[in-house]
Write a protein that holds these residues in place. Structure first.
Motif, PDB file in Angstrom:
ATOM      1  N   GLY A 146      -1.276   0.485  13.754  1.00  0.00           N
ATOM      2  CA  GLY A 146      -0.395   0.286  14.917  1.00  0.00           C
ATOM      3  C   GLY A 146       0.244  -0.538  14.809  1.00  0.00           C
ATOM      4  O   GLY A 146       1.411  -0.547  15.448  1.00  0.00           O
ATOM      5  N   MET A 147      -0.006  -1.820  14.303  1.00  0.00           N
ATOM      6  CA  MET A 147       0.770  -2.879  14.279  1.00  0.00           C
ATOM      7  C   MET A 147       1.880  -3.332  13.237  1.00  0.00           C
ATOM      8  O   MET A 147       2.857  -3.977  12.732  1.00  0.00           O
ATOM      9  CB  MET A 147       0.188  -4.507  14.467  1.00  0.00           C
ATOM     10  CG  MET A 147      -0.639  -4.644  15.628  1.00  0.00           C
ATOM     11  SD  MET A 147      -1.851  -6.167  15.433  1.00  0.00           S
ATOM     12  CE  MET A 147      -2.767  -5.777  16.923  1.00  0.00           C
ATOM     13  N   LEU A 148       1.867  -2.233  12.240  1.00  0.00           N
ATOM     14  CA  LEU A 148       2.995  -2.467  11.264  1.00  0.00           C
ATOM     15  C   LEU A 148       4.363  -1.396  11.456  1.00  0.00           C
ATOM     16  O   LEU A 148       4.351  -0.319  11.825  1.00  0.00           O
ATOM     17  CB  LEU A 148       1.904  -1.169  10.086  1.00  0.00           C
ATOM     18  CG  LEU A 148       1.255  -1.488   9.398  1.00  0.00           C
ATOM     19  CD1 LEU A 148       0.355  -0.736   8.820  1.00  0.00           C
ATOM     20  CD2 LEU A 148       0.835  -3.012   8.986  1.00  0.00           C
ATOM     21  N   PRO A 149       4.948  -1.746  10.668  1.00  0.00           N
ATOM     22  CA  PRO A 149       6.672  -1.102  10.914  1.00  0.00           C
ATOM     23  C   PRO A 149       6.375   0.605  10.858  1.00  0.00           C
ATOM     24  O   PRO A 149       5.799   0.898   9.333  1.00  0.00           O
ATOM     25  CB  PRO A 149       7.232  -1.884  10.071  1.00  0.00           C
ATOM     26  CG  PRO A 149       6.688  -2.846   8.963  1.00  0.00           C
ATOM     27  CD  PRO A 149       5.529  -2.793   9.868  1.00  0.00           C
ATOM     28  N   GLU A 150       7.546   0.996  11.214  1.00  0.00           N
ATOM     29  CA  GLU A 150       7.718   2.680  10.318  1.00  0.00           C
ATOM     30  C   GLU A 150       8.797   2.568   9.436  1.00  0.00           C
ATOM     31  O   GLU A 150       8.619   1.965   8.616  1.00  0.00           O
ATOM     32  CB  GLU A 150       8.274   4.022  11.683  1.00  0.00           C
ATOM     33  CG  GLU A 150       7.698   3.935  12.698  1.00  0.00           C
ATOM     34  CD  GLU A 150       8.274   4.954  12.741  1.00  0.00           C
ATOM     35  OE1 GLU A 150       9.826   5.615  12.708  1.00  0.00           O
ATOM     36  OE2 GLU A 150       8.260   5.087  14.341  1.00  0.00           O
ATOM     37  N   GLY A 151       7.994   3.844   8.077  1.00  0.00           N
ATOM     38  CA  GLY A 151       7.952   3.729   6.490  1.00  0.00           C
ATOM     39  C   GLY A 151       7.264   3.853   5.242  1.00  0.00           C
ATOM     40  O   GLY A 151       6.335   4.529   5.737  1.00  0.00           O
ATOM     41  N   PRO A 152       8.128   3.942   4.025  1.00  0.00           N
ATOM     42  CA  PRO A 152       6.992   5.034   3.619  1.00  0.00           C
ATOM     43  C   PRO A 152       5.975   5.248   2.476  1.00  0.00           C
ATOM     44  O   PRO A 152       5.839   3.735   2.992  1.00  0.00           O
ATOM     45  CB  PRO A 152       8.354   5.633   2.490  1.00  0.00           C
ATOM     46  CG  PRO A 152       8.905   4.465   2.389  1.00  0.00           C
ATOM     47  CD  PRO A 152       8.770   3.742   4.211  1.00  0.00           C
ATOM     48  N   GLN A 153       4.998   5.992   2.163  1.00  0.00           N
ATOM     49  CA  GLN A 153       4.500   5.149   1.188  1.00  0.00           C
ATOM     50  C   GLN A 153       4.635   3.726   0.212  1.00  0.00           C
ATOM     51  O   GLN A 153       5.863   4.693  -0.320  1.00  0.00           O
ATOM     52  CB  GLN A 153       3.782   5.926   0.515  1.00  0.00           C
ATOM     53  CG  GLN A 153       3.161   6.815   0.676  1.00  0.00           C
ATOM     54  CD  GLN A 153       1.588   8.031   0.070  1.00  0.00           C
ATOM     55  OE1 GLN A 153       1.045   8.899   0.507  1.00  0.00           O
ATOM     56  NE2 GLN A 153       1.811   7.975  -0.972  1.00  0.00           N
ATOM     57  N   LEU A 154       3.623   2.457   0.214  1.00  0.00           N
ATOM     58  CA  LEU A 154       4.782   2.046  -1.026  1.00  0.00           C
ATOM     59  C   LEU A 154       3.342   2.347  -2.469  1.00  0.00           C
ATOM     60  O   LEU A 154       4.419   1.905  -3.067  1.00  0.00           O
ATOM     61  CB  LEU A 154       4.114   0.765  -0.568  1.00  0.00           C
ATOM     62  CG  LEU A 154       4.853   0.506   0.732  1.00  0.00           C
ATOM     63  CD1 LEU A 154       4.246  -1.582   1.934  1.00  0.00           C
ATOM     64  CD2 LEU A 154       6.301  -0.149   0.690  1.00  0.00           C
ATOM     65  N   TYR A 155       2.448   2.262  -2.549  1.00  0.00           N
ATOM     66  CA  TYR A 155       2.122   3.801  -3.973  1.00  0.00           C
ATOM     67  C   TYR A 155       1.745   4.616  -3.531  1.00  0.00           C
ATOM     68  O   TYR A 155       1.172   4.928  -2.346  1.00  0.00           O
ATOM     69  CB  TYR A 155       0.622   1.838  -3.203  1.00  0.00           C
ATOM     70  CG  TYR A 155       0.923   0.605  -3.189  1.00  0.00           C
ATOM     71  CD1 TYR A 155       1.285  -0.242  -5.083  1.00  0.00           C
ATOM     72  CD2 TYR A 155       0.602  -0.432  -1.997  1.00  0.00           C
ATOM     73  CE1 TYR A 155       0.413  -1.457  -5.131  1.00  0.00           C
ATOM     74  CE2 TYR A 155       1.176  -1.493  -2.541  1.00  0.00           C
ATOM     75  CZ  TYR A 155       1.251  -1.971  -3.776  1.00  0.00           C
ATOM     76  OH  TYR A 155       1.472  -3.789  -3.655  1.00  0.00           O
ATOM     77  N   PRO A 156       1.501   5.131  -4.644  1.00  0.00           N
ATOM     78  CA  PRO A 156       0.925   6.004  -5.092  1.00  0.00           C
ATOM     79  C   PRO A 156      -0.242   6.570  -3.980  1.00  0.00           C
ATOM     80  O   PRO A 156      -1.196   5.579  -4.371  1.00  0.00           O
ATOM     81  CB  PRO A 156       1.126   6.226  -6.795  1.00  0.00           C
ATOM     82  CG  PRO A 156       1.256   5.316  -6.641  1.00  0.00           C
ATOM     83  CD  PRO A 156       1.510   3.648  -6.147  1.00  0.00           C
ATOM     84  N   ASP A 157      -0.511   7.819  -4.154  1.00  0.00           N
ATOM     85  CA  ASP A 157      -1.652   8.255  -3.803  1.00  0.00           C
ATOM     86  C   ASP A 157      -3.123   8.128  -4.507  1.00  0.00           C
ATOM     87  O   ASP A 157      -3.158   8.258  -5.500  1.00  0.00           O
ATOM     88  CB  ASP A 157      -1.924   9.635  -3.484  1.00  0.00           C
ATOM     89  CG  ASP A 157      -1.389  10.277  -2.324  1.00  0.00           C
ATOM     90  OD1 ASP A 157      -0.799   9.485  -1.322  1.00  0.00           O
ATOM     91  OD2 ASP A 157      -0.859  11.053  -2.257  1.00  0.00           O
ATOM     92  N   GLY A 158      -4.223   7.661  -3.964  1.00  0.00           N
ATOM     93  CA  GLY A 158      -5.453   7.504  -4.790  1.00  0.00           C
ATOM     94  C   GLY A 158      -5.534   6.053  -5.768  1.00  0.00           C
ATOM     95  O   GLY A 158      -6.230   5.778  -6.836  1.00  0.00           O
ATOM     96  N   GLU A 159      -4.240   5.331  -5.441  1.00  0.00           N
ATOM     97  CA  GLU A 159      -4.380   4.077  -5.598  1.00  0.00           C
ATOM     98  C   GLU A 159      -4.832   2.694  -4.788  1.00  0.00           C
ATOM     99  O   GLU A 159      -4.500   2.707  -3.097  1.00  0.00           O
ATOM    100  CB  GLU A 159      -3.015   3.323  -6.281  1.00  0.00           C
ATOM    101  CG  GLU A 159      -2.854   2.172  -7.067  1.00  0.00           C
ATOM    102  CD  GLU A 159      -1.734   2.127  -7.511  1.00  0.00           C
ATOM    103  OE1 GLU A 159      -0.851   0.316  -7.496  1.00  0.00           O
ATOM    104  OE2 GLU A 159      -0.867   2.558  -8.428  1.00  0.00           O
TER     105      GLU A 159
END
Length: 307
Positions: A176-189
């Motif tokens: 809840g304290m993070l900014p809105e944004g896309p994934q930074l790492y691939p799924d599963g990593e």
């Protein structure tokens, strides 16, 4: 789910040595990404554990424990912590519930108070080791520490990484304290640590278990070579790892090796099992013990050992 509502960002666990930061990182990620030990100053690198959720990606930065340094290594580890604080979205300070707040905690919070823009929360760790009355007093003490250091806690959360109590709640609060944004790492990593670093840390963890009281801080591990053995079929792979385990004095070398090599064999077996579990591949582990005289105080040796 509206894609714009997806959140992503970094949260860092800080605290004095042995406050439960690595265990909490592993609990949130759901698997082991950081080595743990009951000896202080186990963590020497910044390990990123990645929590994947449909609504968010939370990257956990587990730092070395901030402490009053006695060696050049200690000074460099502290610099690493302070640099991390300025680069993350949330800093979570860990206070073990089974111990009273002490000078080390006050030192850390006073230093953290200098970082103005980062959101700060307090986490009362190891609640499984404390009575409800003790936890209540501990939470009040944490709130008071924030007041006297002019540190505004966005939340104060009691958790137990061992039992899992309130770990999910902590994850929700951090997200809840993070900014809105896309994934930074691939799924599963699950971590961005290089495989050589992971292997070296797992070897060091096994070595610390064997020499817990004699030389907790004098051990460093460098993986010299690591790769799949050539000529093996795909269904029978074997990962070859050649690593050097460094100590500071010749007398320590004997302690690590043990009588007729018995202790080093135990370290190798324990480390091999952990590495195989982490990488899902059978491992051949070649361990050598070498002396790097007073390496914690020597800039040249520290560079050679990756610090």
């Amino acid at each position: 789910m509206d894609e714009a509502a997806h959140r992503s960002g970094f949260a860092s666990f800080v605290g004095r040595p042995n406050a439960g930061k690595s265990t909490l990182t592993n609990a949130l990620v759901g698997t082991k990404v950081a080595i743990t030990s009951d000896k202080p100053q186990t963590t020497r690198t910044v390990v990123r554990g990645i929590v994947h959720r449909p609504d968010a990606q939370l990257i956990l930065v587990d730092t070395p424990g901030l402490h009053r340094p006695r060696t050049l290594l200690g000074e460099r580890l502290n610099d690493l912590v302070r640099t991390t604080w300025a680069e993350v979205d949330v800093v979570a300070v860990c206070f073990p519930a089974n111990e009273k707040i002490g000078p080390g905690d006050r030192f850390i919070v006073a230093e953290l108070a200098k970082v103005r823009r980062t959101t700060k929360i307090a986490v009362a760790t190891k609640t499984d080791l404390a009575t409800p009355e003790r936890i209540g007093t501990h939470l009040l003490d944490i709130a008071e520490l924030g007041r006297v250091t002019s540190t505004e806690w966005a939340e104060i959360v009691p958790v137990s990484a061992q039992s899992g109590d309130q770990v999910g709640l902590l994850a929700d609060l951090l997200v809840g304290m993070l900014p809105e944004g896309p994934q930074l790492y691939p799924d599963g990593e699950l971590t961005d640590s290089p495989e050589e670093m992971i292997a070296a840390e797992l070897i060091r963890e096994a070595a610390l278990e064997g020499v817990r009281d004699e030389l907790p801080h004098s051990i460093a591990v460098v993986v010299e070579e690591m790769g799949l053995r050539e000529g093996r079929s795909e269904d029978k792979p074997l990962l070859d790892i050649h690593a050097n385990l460094f100590v500071e004095r010749s007398s320590q070398k004997g302690i690590v090796i043990g009588h007729r090599g018995s202790r080093l064999r135990e370290v190798g077996t324990a480390a091999r099992h952990q590495i195989e579990a982490m990488f899902g591949t059978p491992v051949y582990l070649d361990l050598r013990v070498k002396v790097a005289k007073d390496w914690q105080k020597d800039p040249r040796q520290l560079r050679r050992l990756g610090f």
